[in-house]
Design a protein around this motif. Structure first.
Motif, PDB file in Angstrom:
ATOM      1  N   MET A 219       3.022   0.401   0.375  1.00  0.00           N
ATOM      2  CA  MET A 219       2.096   0.209   1.490  1.00  0.00           C
ATOM      3  C   MET A 219       1.476  -1.186   1.442  1.00  0.00           C
ATOM      4  SD  MET A 219       2.034   3.003   3.388  1.00  0.00           S
ATOM      5  CE  MET A 219       0.468   3.002   4.262  1.00  0.00           C
ATOM      6  N   ILE A 220       1.160  -1.633   0.233  1.00  0.00           N
ATOM      7  CA  ILE A 220       0.546  -2.961   0.098  1.00  0.00           C
ATOM      8  C   ILE A 220       1.552  -4.056   0.428  1.00  0.00           C
ATOM      9  CG2 ILE A 220      -0.509  -4.593  -1.514  1.00  0.00           C
ATOM     10  CD1 ILE A 220      -1.665  -2.153  -3.005  1.00  0.00           C
ATOM     11  N   SER A 221       2.772  -3.949  -0.116  1.00  0.00           N
ATOM     12  CA  SER A 221       3.756  -5.000   0.148  1.00  0.00           C
ATOM     13  C   SER A 221       4.224  -4.976   1.600  1.00  0.00           C
ATOM     14  CB  SER A 221       4.947  -4.904  -0.817  1.00  0.00           C
ATOM     15  OG  SER A 221       5.433  -3.591  -0.930  1.00  0.00           O
ATOM     16  N   ALA A 222       4.252  -3.795   2.220  1.00  0.00           N
ATOM     17  CA  ALA A 222       4.558  -3.738   3.655  1.00  0.00           C
ATOM     18  C   ALA A 222       3.455  -4.428   4.448  1.00  0.00           C
ATOM     19  CB  ALA A 222       4.706  -2.286   4.105  1.00  0.00           C
ATOM     20  N   LYS A 223       2.224  -4.233   4.029  1.00  0.00           N
ATOM     21  CA  LYS A 223       1.077  -4.886   4.672  1.00  0.00           C
ATOM     22  C   LYS A 223       1.190  -6.404   4.587  1.00  0.00           C
ATOM     23  CE  LYS A 223      -3.998  -5.143   4.292  1.00  0.00           C
ATOM     24  NZ  LYS A 223      -4.110  -6.577   3.992  1.00  0.00           N
ATOM     25  N   LEU A 224       1.852  -6.883   3.540  1.00  0.00           N
ATOM     26  CA  LEU A 224       2.013  -8.321   3.349  1.00  0.00           C
ATOM     27  C   LEU A 224       3.256  -8.865   4.045  1.00  0.00           C
ATOM     28  CD1 LEU A 224       0.987  -8.547  -0.419  1.00  0.00           C
ATOM     29  CD2 LEU A 224      -0.430  -8.950   1.595  1.00  0.00           C
ATOM     30  N   GLY A 225       3.978  -7.982   4.745  1.00  0.00           N
ATOM     31  CA  GLY A 225       5.106  -8.439   5.548  1.00  0.00           C
ATOM     32  C   GLY A 225       6.471  -8.244   4.940  1.00  0.00           C
ATOM     33  N   HIS A 226       6.578  -7.362   3.938  1.00  0.00           N
ATOM     34  CA  HIS A 226       7.858  -7.154   3.255  1.00  0.00           C
ATOM     35  C   HIS A 226       8.647  -6.043   3.937  1.00  0.00           C
ATOM     36  CE1 HIS A 226      10.504  -6.075  -0.254  1.00  0.00           C
ATOM     37  NE2 HIS A 226      10.619  -7.386  -0.227  1.00  0.00           N
ATOM     38  N   GLU A 227       9.768  -6.404   4.524  1.00  0.00           N
ATOM     39  CA  GLU A 227      10.533  -5.464   5.346  1.00  0.00           C
ATOM     40  C   GLU A 227      11.133  -4.323   4.533  1.00  0.00           C
ATOM     41  OE1 GLU A 227      13.961  -5.565   8.854  1.00  0.00           O
ATOM     42  OE2 GLU A 227      13.591  -7.335   7.615  1.00  0.00           O
ATOM     43  N   LYS A 228      11.652  -4.619   3.335  1.00  0.00           N
ATOM     44  CA  LYS A 228      12.257  -3.564   2.520  1.00  0.00           C
ATOM     45  C   LYS A 228      11.226  -2.513   2.121  1.00  0.00           C
ATOM     46  CE  LYS A 228      16.240  -5.920   0.465  1.00  0.00           C
ATOM     47  NZ  LYS A 228      16.880  -6.351  -0.808  1.00  0.00           N
ATOM     48  N   SER A 229      10.005  -2.952   1.894  1.00  0.00           N
ATOM     49  CA  SER A 229       8.954  -1.991   1.551  1.00  0.00           C
ATOM     50  C   SER A 229       8.689  -1.051   2.716  1.00  0.00           C
ATOM     51  CB  SER A 229       7.665  -2.731   1.173  1.00  0.00           C
ATOM     52  OG  SER A 229       7.840  -3.461  -0.020  1.00  0.00           O
ATOM     53  N   LEU A 230       8.677  -1.599   3.918  1.00  0.00           N
ATOM     54  CA  LEU A 230       8.503  -0.757   5.104  1.00  0.00           C
ATOM     55  C   LEU A 230       9.636   0.258   5.197  1.00  0.00           C
ATOM     56  CD1 LEU A 230       7.071  -0.106   7.794  1.00  0.00           C
ATOM     57  CD2 LEU A 230       8.545  -1.835   8.862  1.00  0.00           C
ATOM     58  N   SER A 231      10.860  -0.192   4.961  1.00  0.00           N
ATOM     59  CA  SER A 231      12.012   0.716   5.009  1.00  0.00           C
ATOM     60  C   SER A 231      11.892   1.811   3.958  1.00  0.00           C
ATOM     61  CB  SER A 231      13.310  -0.069   4.792  1.00  0.00           C
ATOM     62  OG  SER A 231      13.505  -1.018   5.823  1.00  0.00           O
ATOM     63  N   ASN A 232      11.371   1.452   2.783  1.00  0.00           N
ATOM     64  CA  ASN A 232      11.230   2.445   1.719  1.00  0.00           C
ATOM     65  C   ASN A 232      10.125   3.453   2.022  1.00  0.00           C
ATOM     66  OD1 ASN A 232      13.329   1.355   0.308  1.00  0.00           O
ATOM     67  ND2 ASN A 232      12.063   0.251  -1.165  1.00  0.00           N
ATOM     68  N   VAL A 233       9.070   3.004   2.696  1.00  0.00           N
ATOM     69  CA  VAL A 233       8.038   3.954   3.128  1.00  0.00           C
ATOM     70  C   VAL A 233       8.657   4.960   4.094  1.00  0.00           C
ATOM     71  CG1 VAL A 233       5.880   4.242   4.410  1.00  0.00           C
ATOM     72  CG2 VAL A 233       6.122   2.346   2.792  1.00  0.00           C
ATOM     73  N   LYS A 234       9.515   4.476   4.969  1.00  0.00           N
ATOM     74  CA  LYS A 234      10.189   5.369   5.915  1.00  0.00           C
ATOM     75  C   LYS A 234      11.074   6.363   5.174  1.00  0.00           C
ATOM     76  CE  LYS A 234      13.103   5.393  10.053  1.00  0.00           C
ATOM     77  NZ  LYS A 234      13.837   4.556  11.041  1.00  0.00           N
ATOM     78  N   ARG A 235      11.768   5.888   4.136  1.00  0.00           N
ATOM     79  CA  ARG A 235      12.627   6.792   3.359  1.00  0.00           C
ATOM     80  C   ARG A 235      11.794   7.878   2.680  1.00  0.00           C
ATOM     81  NH1 ARG A 235      15.250   1.774   1.848  1.00  0.00           N
ATOM     82  NH2 ARG A 235      17.292   1.626   2.860  1.00  0.00           N
ATOM     83  N   LEU A 236      10.649   7.488   2.140  1.00  0.00           N
ATOM     84  CA  LEU A 236       9.774   8.487   1.513  1.00  0.00           C
ATOM     85  C   LEU A 236       9.274   9.491   2.551  1.00  0.00           C
ATOM     86  CD1 LEU A 236       7.609   6.457  -1.047  1.00  0.00           C
ATOM     87  CD2 LEU A 236       9.613   7.876  -1.489  1.00  0.00           C
ATOM     88  N   PHE A 237       8.975   9.001   3.742  1.00  0.00           N
ATOM     89  CA  PHE A 237       8.539   9.894   4.818  1.00  0.00           C
ATOM     90  C   PHE A 237       9.648  10.883   5.172  1.00  0.00           C
ATOM     91  CE2 PHE A 237       8.542  10.244   9.614  1.00  0.00           C
ATOM     92  CZ  PHE A 237       7.699  11.345   9.652  1.00  0.00           C
ATOM     93  N   MET A 238      10.874  10.391   5.290  1.00  0.00           N
ATOM     94  CA  MET A 238      12.001  11.258   5.635  1.00  0.00           C
ATOM     95  C   MET A 238      12.273  12.276   4.530  1.00  0.00           C
ATOM     96  SD  MET A 238      12.847  10.240   8.637  1.00  0.00           S
ATOM     97  CE  MET A 238      14.438  11.020   8.904  1.00  0.00           C
ATOM     98  N   ALA A 239      11.917  11.900   3.290  1.00  0.00           N
ATOM     99  CA  ALA A 239      12.133  12.807   2.159  1.00  0.00           C
ATOM    100  C   ALA A 239      10.942  13.727   1.920  1.00  0.00           C
ATOM    101  CB  ALA A 239      12.413  11.995   0.892  1.00  0.00           C
ATOM    102  N   GLY A 240       9.920  13.610   2.753  1.00  0.00           N
ATOM    103  CA  GLY A 240       8.742  14.456   2.602  1.00  0.00           C
ATOM    104  C   GLY A 240       7.782  13.996   1.526  1.00  0.00           C
ATOM    105  N   LEU A 241       7.930  12.740   1.075  1.00  0.00           N
ATOM    106  CA  LEU A 241       7.077  12.209   0.011  1.00  0.00           C
ATOM    107  C   LEU A 241       6.003  11.269   0.545  1.00  0.00           C
ATOM    108  CD1 LEU A 241       9.892  11.511  -2.608  1.00  0.00           C
ATOM    109  CD2 LEU A 241       8.223  13.383  -2.642  1.00  0.00           C
TER     110      LEU A 241
END
Length: 275
Positions: A219-241
């Motif tokens: 969440m912090i690195s996505a806030k700083l503009g890191h695209e892969k971190s945003l993608s990983n947050v989405k993956r965690l969301f899709m996995a229910g995490l």
């Protein structure tokens, strides 16, 4: 009343834990924060990029893509492609920041860098460490010298030096692998606002199964503009995490960061360079 240095809870005067006295820590901690180690501090610090991450000309945050900016040995500054391109359109082909001639031999550049190092310039120390690490500027690859220089720069507070040490100890290719040292340096860099160090911590925690902590880093690195971190947050969301709200917040913060790093000059420069 005093304030806990980690979670900002109010503490009675002169309150220190047994652990604090043993470690001789100067920052007060409540019992919960002592029990949690450094995690609360780690998550509180480095949530924004520092002024050192801004282009010295346009004052906008530098792009995270290293190909969208260039480092200038003459002044030890990193300048965005937008400002370089804008200066070029005006016929200014020297350094767009300090106006020094850009054409130097490796020996001339190294002589200038060593003078800066003698004067205690931490960025110059980091720069020479990089040259020894990769065997550039006519220098033979020398990891002993590289690590020594990185450690000097890290002691002077250069987060990029901490990150470089973290990568070396994490990968274990050129130095002996040491995960504990890698995490230590990644954490120091992340608390200074280093985006990639924060991302690497999220990966380490995710591999260890610590998904809650991994998500916090993402969440912090996505806030700083890191695209892969945003993608990983989405993956965690899709996995229910992660929750839908987590992903929505990460997306919003990421978009804000990207907008802050954007300008017409940068867009024009990137369009030309990628053509």
């Amino acid at each position: 009343m005093k304030i806990c240095g980690a979670c900002v809870r109010e503490l009675p005067d002169d309150s220190y834990s047994v652990e604090q006295r043993g470690l001789r820590q100067s920052i007060r901690r409540c019992e919960e924060c002592v029990a949690a180690g450094n995690q609360l501090v780690l998550m509180k610090k480095g949530r924004t990029r520092s002024e050192a991450d801004d282009c010295p000309i346009c004052q906008l945050p530098l792009p995270l893509d290293i190909d969208e900016s260039s480092f200038r040995e003459c002044c030890m500054k990193k300048v965005c492609n937008g400002c370089v391109f804008a200066a070029g359109k005006l016929g200014m082909w020297d350094c767009p920041f300090c106006r020094a001639p850009t054409r130097m031999t490796y020996s001339q550049a190294l002589a200038m860098i060593r003078k800066r190092i003698d004067a205690g310039d931490p960025v110059a120390i980091l720069f020479l460490g990089n040259k020894y690490r990769f065997g550039e500027y006519g220098l033979e690859k020398n990891m002993t010298s590289a690590v020594e220089l990185y450690e000097r720069a890290a002691e002077l507070g250069v987060k990029e030096a901490h990150f470089s040490l973290g990568v070396l100890y994490d990968e274990g290719a050129d130095v002996e692998k040491d995960t504990a040292k890698a995490i230590k340096h990644y954490e120091a860099a992340a608390m200074g606002g280093h985006v990639y160090a924060r991302y690497n911590l999220s990966i380490i925690e995710g591999i260890a199964g610590n998904h809650v902590i991994a998500l916090q880093h993402m969440m912090i690195s996505a806030k700083l503009g890191h695209e892969k971190s945003l993608s990983n947050v989405k993956r965690l969301f899709m996995a229910g995490l992660a929750t839908k709200a987590d992903y929505a917040a990460a997306l919003r913060m990421y978009q804000n960061a990207v907008e802050e790093m954007s300008s017409p000059d940068r867009a024009e420069a990137n369009a030309v360079l990628r053509h």
